[in-house]
Design a protein around this motif. Sequence first.
Motif, PDB file in Angstrom:
ATOM      1  N   THR A   1       0.728  -1.273  -0.017  1.00  0.00           N
ATOM      2  CA  THR A   1       0.037  -0.092   0.204  1.00  0.00           C
ATOM      3  C   THR A   1       0.902   1.109   0.087  1.00  0.00           C
ATOM      4  O   THR A   1       2.059   1.132   0.522  1.00  0.00           O
ATOM      5  CB  THR A   1      -0.703   0.034   1.274  1.00  0.00           C
ATOM      6  OG1 THR A   1      -0.094   0.012   2.412  1.00  0.00           O
ATOM      7  CG2 THR A   1      -1.778  -1.109   1.369  1.00  0.00           C
TER       8      THR A   1
ATOM      9  N   ARG B   1     -10.838   2.212   6.153  1.00  0.00           N
ATOM     10  CA  ARG B   1     -11.467   3.458   5.204  1.00  0.00           C
ATOM     11  C   ARG B   1     -12.845   3.441   6.065  1.00  0.00           C
ATOM     12  O   ARG B   1     -13.276   2.579   6.578  1.00  0.00           O
ATOM     13  CB  ARG B   1     -11.692   3.071   3.684  1.00  0.00           C
ATOM     14  CG  ARG B   1     -12.323   1.786   3.428  1.00  0.00           C
ATOM     15  CD  ARG B   1     -12.505   1.873   1.989  1.00  0.00           C
ATOM     16  NE  ARG B   1     -13.127   0.658   1.394  1.00  0.00           N
ATOM     17  CZ  ARG B   1     -12.798  -0.235   0.559  1.00  0.00           C
ATOM     18  NH1 ARG B   1     -11.285  -0.308   0.349  1.00  0.00           N
ATOM     19  NH2 ARG B   1     -13.465  -1.514   0.412  1.00  0.00           N
TER      20      ARG B   1
ATOM     21  N   CYS C   1      -0.070  14.454   2.725  1.00  0.00           N
ATOM     22  CA  CYS C   1      -1.223  15.210   2.921  1.00  0.00           C
ATOM     23  C   CYS C   1      -0.896  16.797   2.879  1.00  0.00           C
ATOM     24  O   CYS C   1      -0.922  17.150   3.992  1.00  0.00           O
ATOM     25  CB  CYS C   1      -2.039  14.919   4.288  1.00  0.00           C
ATOM     26  SG  CYS C   1      -2.672  13.167   4.345  1.00  0.00           S
TER      27      CYS C   1
ATOM     28  N   THR D   1       0.807   8.422   1.387  1.00  0.00           N
ATOM     29  CA  THR D   1       0.314   9.742   0.814  1.00  0.00           C
ATOM     30  C   THR D   1       0.795  10.767   1.640  1.00  0.00           C
ATOM     31  O   THR D   1       0.693  10.897   2.974  1.00  0.00           O
ATOM     32  CB  THR D   1      -1.126   9.521   0.619  1.00  0.00           C
ATOM     33  OG1 THR D   1      -1.701   8.422  -0.338  1.00  0.00           O
ATOM     34  CG2 THR D   1      -1.910  10.908   0.304  1.00  0.00           C
TER      35      THR D   1
ATOM     36  N   ILE E   1     -10.117  11.843   1.189  1.00  0.00           N
ATOM     37  CA  ILE E   1      -9.976  10.143   1.847  1.00  0.00           C
ATOM     38  C   ILE E   1     -10.644  10.421   3.141  1.00  0.00           C
ATOM     39  O   ILE E   1     -10.615  11.084   4.031  1.00  0.00           O
ATOM     40  CB  ILE E   1      -8.315  10.262   2.313  1.00  0.00           C
ATOM     41  CG1 ILE E   1      -7.406  10.477   1.076  1.00  0.00           C
ATOM     42  CG2 ILE E   1      -8.329   8.944   3.059  1.00  0.00           C
ATOM     43  CD1 ILE E   1      -5.977  10.618   1.527  1.00  0.00           C
TER      44      ILE E   1
ATOM     45  N   ASP F   1      -6.057   1.676   4.356  1.00  0.00           N
ATOM     46  CA  ASP F   1      -7.330   1.731   3.660  1.00  0.00           C
ATOM     47  C   ASP F   1      -7.255   1.262   2.224  1.00  0.00           C
ATOM     48  O   ASP F   1      -8.634   0.852   1.725  1.00  0.00           O
ATOM     49  CB  ASP F   1      -8.030   3.282   3.714  1.00  0.00           C
ATOM     50  CG  ASP F   1      -7.171   4.093   2.918  1.00  0.00           C
ATOM     51  OD1 ASP F   1      -5.868   4.183   3.022  1.00  0.00           O
ATOM     52  OD2 ASP F   1      -7.670   5.080   2.089  1.00  0.00           O
TER      53      ASP F   1
ATOM     54  N   LEU G   1       0.361   9.536   5.293  1.00  0.00           N
ATOM     55  CA  LEU G   1      -0.490   8.471   5.688  1.00  0.00           C
ATOM     56  C   LEU G   1      -0.075   7.178   5.182  1.00  0.00           C
ATOM     57  O   LEU G   1       0.307   7.406   3.927  1.00  0.00           O
ATOM     58  CB  LEU G   1      -1.717   8.843   5.303  1.00  0.00           C
ATOM     59  CG  LEU G   1      -2.728   9.988   5.723  1.00  0.00           C
ATOM     60  CD1 LEU G   1      -3.845  10.155   4.884  1.00  0.00           C
ATOM     61  CD2 LEU G   1      -2.754  10.149   7.140  1.00  0.00           C
TER      62      LEU G   1
ATOM     63  N   ARG H   1      -1.479   4.024   3.700  1.00  0.00           N
ATOM     64  CA  ARG H   1      -2.558   4.011   3.138  1.00  0.00           C
ATOM     65  C   ARG H   1      -3.139   2.414   3.267  1.00  0.00           C
ATOM     66  O   ARG H   1      -3.471   1.831   2.547  1.00  0.00           O
ATOM     67  CB  ARG H   1      -2.735   4.219   1.716  1.00  0.00           C
ATOM     68  CG  ARG H   1      -2.516   5.695   1.684  1.00  0.00           C
ATOM     69  CD  ARG H   1      -3.539   6.779   2.234  1.00  0.00           C
ATOM     70  NE  ARG H   1      -4.839   6.118   1.755  1.00  0.00           N
ATOM     71  CZ  ARG H   1      -5.131   6.927   0.494  1.00  0.00           C
ATOM     72  NH1 ARG H   1      -4.338   7.618  -0.193  1.00  0.00           N
ATOM     73  NH2 ARG H   1      -6.545   6.630   0.136  1.00  0.00           N
TER      74      ARG H   1
END
Length: 403
Positions: A64, A384, A69, A67, A352, A87, A83, A85
């Motif tokens: 994964t 998520r 932000c 990211t 997100i 999710d 982050l 991720r």
Amino acid sequence: MQKPYLESMPDENGFFGKFGGAYLPPQLEATYAEISRAYDKLSKSFDFINELKKIRKHYQGRPTPITYCRNLSDFVGGGQIYLKREDLNHTGAHKLNHCMAEALVAKYLGKTKLIAETGAGQHGVALATAAAYFGLECEIHMGEVDIAKEYPNVVRMKILGAKVVPATHGLKTLKEAVDSAFDAYLKDTETQLFAIGSVVGPHPFPKMVRDFQSVVGFEAKEQFLEMTGRLPDMVTACVGGGSNAMGIFSAFIEDSVKLYAVEPAGKGDKIGEHSASLTYGKEGIMHGFNSIMLQDEEGNPAPVHSIGSGIDYPSVGPEHAYLNSIGRTNIGLCSDTESIDAFYKLSQHEGIIPALESAHAVAFAMKYAKENPKESILVNLSGRGDKDIDFVVENYPIPTKWA
């Protein structure tokens, strides 16, 4: 020469210092010893490791990404927030990392059925997914309150072929789901594996689940170095039982990186208003392991509360208790109100939508960033928020972003 931390902890009896162990009824001692032997063997097996690698890459969609932000960091006006991720892991949370592996262990042991507890439903969905993949029967125990609150995940479990059993006693949430699953498991340990959903329970599960989740931390460490040329200043994750936090913390324990375990402060500091075990608890044994737990006046597990159904548990993984006791980890707190604010802020500034559990870590990161403007902060976005949107919008009006 001293062994690396992950090889030396826990000890052969499953203790992290004085925390952990296997406090079991006599009829389960041989069963858990068998699971421990099987895991010791499989964890060194090329075939097991190779199959797990293939599953992670070709089925789960790992690695994964991380990211950055930018918008949220600019909005906060402080440190830089990143982050991990989880999710984006298949099924929408970190839980599949250990569920696929636990199902592999079950197959090795000749089990035909997986049984487990779930709070927010993410572990239940992940285990139902693993059961479908490996052709195993699946039974998920879930508190009646959480069934109503997290109904989209209940539907997903049923679609995947799992039987969902409501826990109808006590507060009808996560602890009661664990109670219910243990009772069902005791009736048949021959054909079933109780696939515990966090770094809790009797040895070897705190170690097993940590090891299976450590993929999150080692991926994140490599990715962050590639992105920035250095390690993050701080790593944070929400903690109930603590599987997502131990997953990301694992890779950084021996580095000079600050680690913050964010507990649910709920709606107050009285018993029954929060689930902050490390903050307000004391040593005690529950569900087969010794850790720090919230207790009532008689020493029994106290009632708990959190807006995040996956983190309203009256104890915490024994490794978290140990790491906090030696000062390696710090505790952060996040209230229900702060988690809702972070839920909407991350959604509207970054596109997100986080799980309410993960929003606790995001909220703490936002507070920390304001106070530490020169630092980089890595948050484990453990899941998520699809499962939470109905509950959130029914109880908390959607804010206007530009108002």
